[in-house]
Design an enzyme around this catalytic site. Structure first.
Site, mmCIF file in Angstrom:
data_model
loop_
_atom_site.group_PDB
_atom_site.id
_atom_site.type_symbol
_atom_site.label_atom_id
_atom_site.label_comp_id
_atom_site.label_asym_id
_atom_site.label_seq_id
_atom_site.Cartn_x
_atom_site.Cartn_y
_atom_site.Cartn_z
ATOM 1 N N GLU A 100 45.178 38.510 43.351
ATOM 2 C CA GLU A 100 45.962 37.424 42.615
ATOM 3 C C GLU A 100 47.299 37.816 42.695
ATOM 4 O OE1 GLU A 100 43.373 35.062 39.285
ATOM 5 O OE2 GLU A 100 43.746 37.041 38.832
HETATM 6 C C1 ACM Z 1 39.833 38.949 39.047
HETATM 7 O O1 ACM Z 1 38.959 38.035 38.324
HETATM 8 N N1 ACM Z 1 41.149 38.347 39.152
HETATM 9 C C2 ACM Z 1 39.368 40.014 39.846
#
Ligand code: ACM
Length: 493
Positions: A296
């Site tokens: 992310e």
């Molecule tokens: C995650 O759940 N961002 C690894």
């Protein structure tokens, strides 16, 4: 004799019922030598409180722990007769796994910490058992909410009971930096001062962290530390202006949004920082792996992300550790040999997740599967859950967390390409050990069984598993571990 279904979780490879039972008496001792002694001492500690019996450990005893060659990797053989118990394995870690099986052959009252009234007998049986995967992981997010050493140790005991042998600690995120780095003290002076919701916070000193690692090792659990970069770094950015491209620190963050922060990719200082962090962390880490996140990083441009990942991964490799990263790290084609990808998309891969994950295989690495729609223990169970989130394809029921197979998610993947699987417990909504356990149990038992027990020839059937979960519930009751009474299970009360 046919294999009979027992109540042990994870389900052993084979379990055959014998005649009669072994009766524990005040003279029952545990016999072990060498590397078997720590396991014998652990077993004694486990058995003494509820029975009130001494269980001397030494050269004699009706419960014999043996380290000898000839068992499958990570596996053990356990034979219970009317005259004694023999547990044998190739090494202490496998012997410890066998001790967890023996524990579950005793009455549930064995789990109580005070002396209890029960018939301390073990039904005669022959168990031959070994794990499907070498890496059987549980992840705990100590960044969104901080958990003290006692809580982490309790969670280690919780997972060890289920033959989980890796604790992945998510040590850093936007809301907190939880491991002291001597060369960068503000990471914890500023970056650890708060947490989600704004009250509390904290961090582990090097000694605290060594204490956790040593406790985990006493349960044959390897700790995998995660420093999540280049995104999920607001706590670091808030601590040091120089890590920001504009030289200005953002405020600390106490919310639960994701994807807004990034280290400054073009600044050399970023790599000096990361090398210092990994230098200290590698020194604290006896295990082979360091996790560098990589998920992310939504504000990091693609070219920058690729630059950063190849440099950061090389830094970890230069300290002699194998890199693990979330599957986004597979966007890079310049990963060090053997880099492990952790897949966290769904059981039906979303967007580019499959390609990113398969990139690790193409580069000679393997995968840990942690599909968020079945193995994220912080998802709500159903509409009645007061804790937890729902972003991973809605709620995750207990049957959901059992009825999946890690080798059936990505094309062309078999067990050989999988290092293992992991159950993740993110803590945006979880602040106490009671919160953690009520979300982990019973779903973590589902994931543990998938990690350990042989791949079934037909899809896993929750109806077969549910009676064993009900039996586990009695043990959890005795141990004082709270759990969700899933309506799909006929609990014994
Ligand atoms: C995650 O759940 N961002 C690894």
């Amino acid at each position: 004799m046919p294999t009979v279904p027992g109540t042990v979780i994870p389900d052993p490879v084979s379990q055959v019922a014998g005649q009669g039972e072994f009766v524990i008496t005040p003279t029952t001792g545990i016999r072990a030598t060498g590397d078997g002694l720590p396991v014998a001492n652990y077993l004694g500690e486990l058995l003494r409180p509820a029975t009130g019996l001494p269980f001397p450990v030494g050269d004699t005893g009706d419960i014999t722990l043996v380290i000898e060659a000839g068992h499958p990797a990570g596996g053990y053989d356990l034979v219970v007769t009317t005259t004694g118990i023999r547990l044998a394995a190739d090494d202490a870690a496998a012997l410890f796994a066998g001790a967890q099986t023996l524990r579950q052959l005793l009455p549930p009252a064995i789990e109580g910490r005070a002396q209890a009234d029960a018939e301390w007998v073990v039904a005669a049986t022959v168990i031959h058992d070994y794990p499907r995967f070498a890496y059987r992981g549980a992840m705990l997010d100590v960044a969104r909410h901080f958990f003290d050493i006692a809580t982490v140790k309790r969670y280690i005991d919780d997972i060890a009971m289920l033959k989980i042998n890796v604790l992945h600690l998510h040590l850093t995120d936007d809301q907190g930096w939880r491991i002291a780095i001597d060369r960068w003290p503000k990471l914890t002076e500023i970056g650890a001062a708060t947490q989600v919701g704004g009250t509390g916070g904290g961090f582990y000193s090097h000694d605290d962290y060594r204490d956790i690692v040593a406790y985990a090792a006493s349960r044959y659990v390897t700790v995998v530390p995660e420093i999540d970069v280049p995104g999920h770094t607001n706590a670091a950015l808030a601590s040091y202006p120089e890590l920001n491209c504009d030289g200005r620190s953002p405020a600390v963050y106490e919310g639960i949004e994701v994807g807004f922060s990034s280290l400054c990719i073009g600044a050399e200082r970023t790599y000096e920082f990361f090398d210092d962090v990994i230098t200290e962390l590698a020194e604290l880490t006896p295990g082979p792996w360091i996790h560098i996140g990589g998920d992310e990083s939504l504000t990091t441009p693609e070219a920058d992300f690729l630059t950063f990942v190849s440099r950061a991964a090389a830094i970890v490799a230069s300290h002699g550790k194998t890199v693990i990263g979330w599957h986004e790290l597979g966007r890079s084609t310049r990963l060090p040999a053997g880099t492990i990808g952790e897949y966290w998309s769904f059981t039906t891969a979303q967007a580019d997740a499959a390609a990113h994950a398969l990139s690790f295989i193409q580069q000679g690495g393997r995968l840990v599967m942690a599909p968020a729609d079945v193995a994220y223990l912080d998802m709500k169970y159903d509409d009645s859950s007061t804790l937890g989130l729902t972003w991973a394809d809605g709620a995750t029921s207990v049957p959901d967390s059992y009825q999946w197979d890690p080798a059936a998610i990505l094309p062309g993947i078999d067990d050989d390409q999988l290092l293992g699987i992991e159950a993740a417990l993110w803590t945006e909504t979880l602040a106490t050990i009671a919160d953690l356990e009520s979300m982990a149990f019973p779903r973590i038992a589902c994931v543990a069984e998938i990690a350990w027990s042989a791949r079934p020839s037909v899809p896993r059937n929750f109806a077969d598993f549910a009676p064993r979960l009900a039996a586990l519930g009695l043990r959890l009751d005795a141990a004082g571990i709270g759990y969700y009474r899933a309506p799909e299970v006929a609990w014994h009360h």
